[in-house]
Design an enzyme around this catalytic site. Structure first.
Site, PDB file in Angstrom:
ATOM      1  N   TRP A 171      38.715  55.134  46.117  1.00  0.00           N
ATOM      2  CA  TRP A 171      38.660  54.859  44.683  1.00  0.00           C
ATOM      3  C   TRP A 171      37.395  54.101  44.291  1.00  0.00           C
ATOM      4  O   TRP A 171      37.088  53.983  43.118  1.00  0.00           O
ATOM      5  CB  TRP A 171      39.911  54.110  44.227  1.00  0.00           C
ATOM      6  CG  TRP A 171      40.256  52.921  45.076  1.00  0.00           C
ATOM      7  CD1 TRP A 171      39.782  51.645  44.939  1.00  0.00           C
ATOM      8  CD2 TRP A 171      41.149  52.900  46.189  1.00  0.00           C
ATOM      9  NE1 TRP A 171      40.315  50.835  45.902  1.00  0.00           N
ATOM     10  CE2 TRP A 171      41.178  51.578  46.685  1.00  0.00           C
ATOM     11  CE3 TRP A 171      41.950  53.880  46.807  1.00  0.00           C
ATOM     12  CZ2 TRP A 171      41.946  51.208  47.783  1.00  0.00           C
ATOM     13  CZ3 TRP A 171      42.718  53.510  47.901  1.00  0.00           C
ATOM     14  CH2 TRP A 171      42.710  52.187  48.371  1.00  0.00           C
ATOM     15  N   ARG A 172      36.662  53.591  45.265  1.00  0.00           N
ATOM     16  CA  ARG A 172      35.375  52.962  44.965  1.00  0.00           C
ATOM     17  C   ARG A 172      34.263  53.999  44.850  1.00  0.00           C
ATOM     18  O   ARG A 172      33.143  53.666  44.487  1.00  0.00           O
ATOM     19  CB  ARG A 172      35.013  51.946  46.053  1.00  0.00           C
ATOM     20  CG  ARG A 172      35.799  50.644  45.954  1.00  0.00           C
ATOM     21  CD  ARG A 172      35.407  49.671  47.041  1.00  0.00           C
ATOM     22  NE  ARG A 172      36.001  48.352  46.799  1.00  0.00           N
ATOM     23  CZ  ARG A 172      35.953  47.345  47.660  1.00  0.00           C
ATOM     24  NH1 ARG A 172      35.350  47.498  48.827  1.00  0.00           N
ATOM     25  NH2 ARG A 172      36.518  46.187  47.364  1.00  0.00           N
ATOM     26  N   GLU A 232      45.085  51.094  41.367  1.00  0.00           N
ATOM     27  CA  GLU A 232      45.430  49.734  40.957  1.00  0.00           C
ATOM     28  C   GLU A 232      46.944  49.515  40.971  1.00  0.00           C
ATOM     29  O   GLU A 232      47.424  48.467  41.406  1.00  0.00           O
ATOM     30  CB  GLU A 232      44.873  49.448  39.557  1.00  0.00           C
ATOM     31  CG  GLU A 232      43.364  49.297  39.511  1.00  0.00           C
ATOM     32  CD  GLU A 232      42.870  48.087  40.283  1.00  0.00           C
ATOM     33  OE1 GLU A 232      43.590  47.069  40.333  1.00  0.00           O
ATOM     34  OE2 GLU A 232      41.770  48.160  40.862  1.00  0.00           O
ATOM     35  N   GLN A 238      51.395  45.945  45.383  1.00  0.00           N
ATOM     36  CA  GLN A 238      52.374  45.424  46.337  1.00  0.00           C
ATOM     37  C   GLN A 238      52.199  46.033  47.720  1.00  0.00           C
ATOM     38  O   GLN A 238      53.102  45.985  48.543  1.00  0.00           O
ATOM     39  CB  GLN A 238      53.790  45.701  45.830  1.00  0.00           C
ATOM     40  CG  GLN A 238      54.824  44.719  46.347  1.00  0.00           C
ATOM     41  CD  GLN A 238      56.157  44.937  45.680  1.00  0.00           C
ATOM     42  OE1 GLN A 238      56.329  45.824  44.862  1.00  0.00           O
ATOM     43  NE2 GLN A 238      57.131  44.124  46.039  1.00  0.00           N
ATOM     44  N   THR A 239      51.027  46.590  47.983  1.00  0.00           N
ATOM     45  CA  THR A 239      50.810  47.298  49.242  1.00  0.00           C
ATOM     46  C   THR A 239      49.423  46.983  49.776  1.00  0.00           C
ATOM     47  O   THR A 239      48.464  46.895  49.018  1.00  0.00           O
ATOM     48  CB  THR A 239      50.947  48.827  49.019  1.00  0.00           C
ATOM     49  OG1 THR A 239      52.185  49.105  48.359  1.00  0.00           O
ATOM     50  CG2 THR A 239      50.909  49.576  50.332  1.00  0.00           C
ATOM     51  N   LEU A 249      55.886  52.080  48.329  1.00  0.00           N
ATOM     52  CA  LEU A 249      54.832  51.503  47.493  1.00  0.00           C
ATOM     53  C   LEU A 249      55.325  50.386  46.581  1.00  0.00           C
ATOM     54  O   LEU A 249      54.661  50.034  45.625  1.00  0.00           O
ATOM     55  CB  LEU A 249      54.184  52.614  46.652  1.00  0.00           C
ATOM     56  CG  LEU A 249      53.336  53.601  47.448  1.00  0.00           C
ATOM     57  CD1 LEU A 249      53.000  54.819  46.598  1.00  0.00           C
ATOM     58  CD2 LEU A 249      52.062  52.933  47.948  1.00  0.00           C
ATOM     59  N   TYR A 277      58.125  48.362  44.006  1.00  0.00           N
ATOM     60  CA  TYR A 277      59.158  48.614  43.014  1.00  0.00           C
ATOM     61  C   TYR A 277      58.979  49.976  42.346  1.00  0.00           C
ATOM     62  O   TYR A 277      57.903  50.294  41.831  1.00  0.00           O
ATOM     63  CB  TYR A 277      59.164  47.505  41.970  1.00  0.00           C
ATOM     64  CG  TYR A 277      59.495  46.159  42.559  1.00  0.00           C
ATOM     65  CD1 TYR A 277      60.745  45.931  43.124  1.00  0.00           C
ATOM     66  CD2 TYR A 277      58.565  45.132  42.569  1.00  0.00           C
ATOM     67  CE1 TYR A 277      61.065  44.707  43.681  1.00  0.00           C
ATOM     68  CE2 TYR A 277      58.874  43.894  43.131  1.00  0.00           C
ATOM     69  CZ  TYR A 277      60.128  43.694  43.686  1.00  0.00           C
ATOM     70  OH  TYR A 277      60.426  42.484  44.245  1.00  0.00           O
ATOM     71  N   TYR A 317      45.424  42.402  33.758  1.00  0.00           N
ATOM     72  CA  TYR A 317      44.615  42.554  34.975  1.00  0.00           C
ATOM     73  C   TYR A 317      44.293  44.027  35.238  1.00  0.00           C
ATOM     74  O   TYR A 317      43.141  44.395  35.461  1.00  0.00           O
ATOM     75  CB  TYR A 317      45.337  41.952  36.184  1.00  0.00           C
ATOM     76  CG  TYR A 317      44.600  42.257  37.468  1.00  0.00           C
ATOM     77  CD1 TYR A 317      43.509  41.487  37.857  1.00  0.00           C
ATOM     78  CD2 TYR A 317      44.951  43.356  38.253  1.00  0.00           C
ATOM     79  CE1 TYR A 317      42.803  41.787  39.004  1.00  0.00           C
ATOM     80  CE2 TYR A 317      44.248  43.675  39.397  1.00  0.00           C
ATOM     81  CZ  TYR A 317      43.176  42.882  39.776  1.00  0.00           C
ATOM     82  OH  TYR A 317      42.465  43.207  40.903  1.00  0.00           O
ATOM     83  N   ASP A 346      41.839  37.856  40.348  1.00  0.00           N
ATOM     84  CA  ASP A 346      43.039  38.072  41.146  1.00  0.00           C
ATOM     85  C   ASP A 346      43.161  36.944  42.163  1.00  0.00           C
ATOM     86  O   ASP A 346      42.409  35.968  42.138  1.00  0.00           O
ATOM     87  CB  ASP A 346      43.012  39.449  41.809  1.00  0.00           C
ATOM     88  CG  ASP A 346      41.956  39.575  42.898  1.00  0.00           C
ATOM     89  OD1 ASP A 346      41.124  38.641  43.063  1.00  0.00           O
ATOM     90  OD2 ASP A 346      41.960  40.603  43.618  1.00  0.00           O
ATOM     91  N   CYS A 376      33.619  32.789  57.364  1.00  0.00           N
ATOM     92  CA  CYS A 376      32.351  32.573  56.666  1.00  0.00           C
ATOM     93  C   CYS A 376      31.154  33.129  57.427  1.00  0.00           C
ATOM     94  O   CYS A 376      30.376  33.938  56.895  1.00  0.00           O
ATOM     95  CB  CYS A 376      32.143  31.080  56.398  1.00  0.00           C
ATOM     96  SG  CYS A 376      33.590  30.215  55.776  1.00  0.00           S
ATOM     97  N   CYS A 407      28.662  26.597  48.867  1.00  0.00           N
ATOM     98  CA  CYS A 407      30.116  26.465  48.968  1.00  0.00           C
ATOM     99  C   CYS A 407      30.560  25.058  49.365  1.00  0.00           C
ATOM    100  O   CYS A 407      30.184  24.544  50.427  1.00  0.00           O
ATOM    101  CB  CYS A 407      30.641  27.479  49.979  1.00  0.00           C
ATOM    102  SG  CYS A 407      32.427  27.433  50.196  1.00  0.00           S
TER     103      CYS A 407
END
Length: 306
Positions: free
Chosen positions: A33-34, A46, A51-52, A91, A93, A131, A149, A203, A214
């Site tokens: 999807w990128r 998305e 939830q996965t 996947l 709910y 979101y 997120d 890191c 940071c």
């Protein structure tokens, strides 16, 4: 870690931005999807990702788009088939599958098949919250705001001491994002949180581009806001809800005593996992708009809502 309600971002914000984008573009996880700007495919990714784990989403995403390759195809699909697919793929709910199906219908009927590009208008789609709307606007149209997120919160909290407060996270994320670059920026900062600034930070191993700025890296204090953990799936109510949907998808309708043994081998009508347990499970699915219950000759009958 010390945090303030108005934690200052580094003075050299341009350098901070450039470092992150350079790090991201030099090499990042290659999710399918990128590689697209199709809002339909991005919306599906998305919703699946809510939830996965992302590595598991890849196979499900490919299979979903093979079966329903366009928003028109999904809108025309039988809802029970979409819900059944969702359940089989574990996947999360199942009402998310229903919402996705309804959102596809809205895009076709209300927007003539063309997704709206504005985050506020995207929220008019069923099941699409702030979101998800912002993510679709960013990744499909490069027209979103800063995404915040769990990963982004962790990064901002550790790197710049941003307070564990939603408004402060939103403020800091918006200040950092370069104007007109929501697609690459949001992908990059989420990648940073998912690869380098995980719960257990990596890191140096991941070559975090923000080490010189940071706070956590400087002090060694890598505390972060609590992150909810996903409940175990095996034996959960969510697992049995999925089984109910799958079994009812294979049968026109079943009484509770016909349905019970098909979803749980230790089902006994009057036992701990019996009619009352199953009735409550089906009632949850009724509240989600997925199952219908009716009484017939003194028996409760369940069927998928069409």
């Amino acid at each position: 870690m010390t945090e303030t309600a108005d934690a200052p971002l580094p003075d050299d914000t341009d350098a901070v931005r450039a470092a992150l984008i350079e790090w991201y573009e030099a090499g990042h996880r290659d999710y399918p999807w990128r590689r697209t700007t199709d809002p339909y495919g991005i919306l599906v990714s998305e919703v699946m990702s809510q939830q996965t784990q992302l590595d598991r989403v890849v196979e499900a995403w490919d299979a979903f788009l093979d079966r329903w390759p366009t928003v028109d195809a999904l809108a025309d699909a039988d809802r029970s088939e979409v819900v059944g697919f969702w359940s089989d793929q574990r996947l999360g709910y199942n009402n998310r599958a229903r919402y996705l199906h309804e959102a596809a219908g809205q895009v076709v009927e209300v927007y003539d098949g063309a997704f709206p590009e504005d985050p506020d208008e995207l929220q008019e789609l069923m099941g699409v919250g702030p979101y998800t709307a912002n993510a679709v606007a960013s990744f499909a149209f490069n027209a979103g705001d800063a995404v915040v997120d769990t990963n982004v919160k962790r990064v901002l909290y550790r790197a710049f001491g941003v307070a564990d407060d939603d408004e402060e996270f939103e403020r800091a994320a918006s200040e950092l994002m370069p104007a007109g670059e929501s697609r690459v920026w949001n992908n990059a900062i989420m990648e940073l949180g998912g690869v380098a600034c995980e719960k257990q930070p990596r890191c140096d191993e991941a070559g975090c581009p923000w080490r010189q700025w940071c706070h956590a890296y400087e002090t060694g204090d890598f505390t972060a806001p609590d992150v909810p953990t996903q409940p175990e799936f095996e034996g959960s109510r969510r697992q049995f809800r999925g089984r109910v949907v799958r079994v009812l998808g294979e049968h026109n309708e079943l009484t509770l005593d016909e349905l019970g043994p098909r979803i749980r081998v230790d089902y006994t009508p009057d036992g701990e996992y019996g009619r009352e347990w199953l009735r409550e499970l089906c009632s949850d699915l009724t509240d989600d708009g997925l199952v219908e219950l009716r009484e017939c000759d003194g028996k409760t009958v369940a069927r998928l809502r069409q």
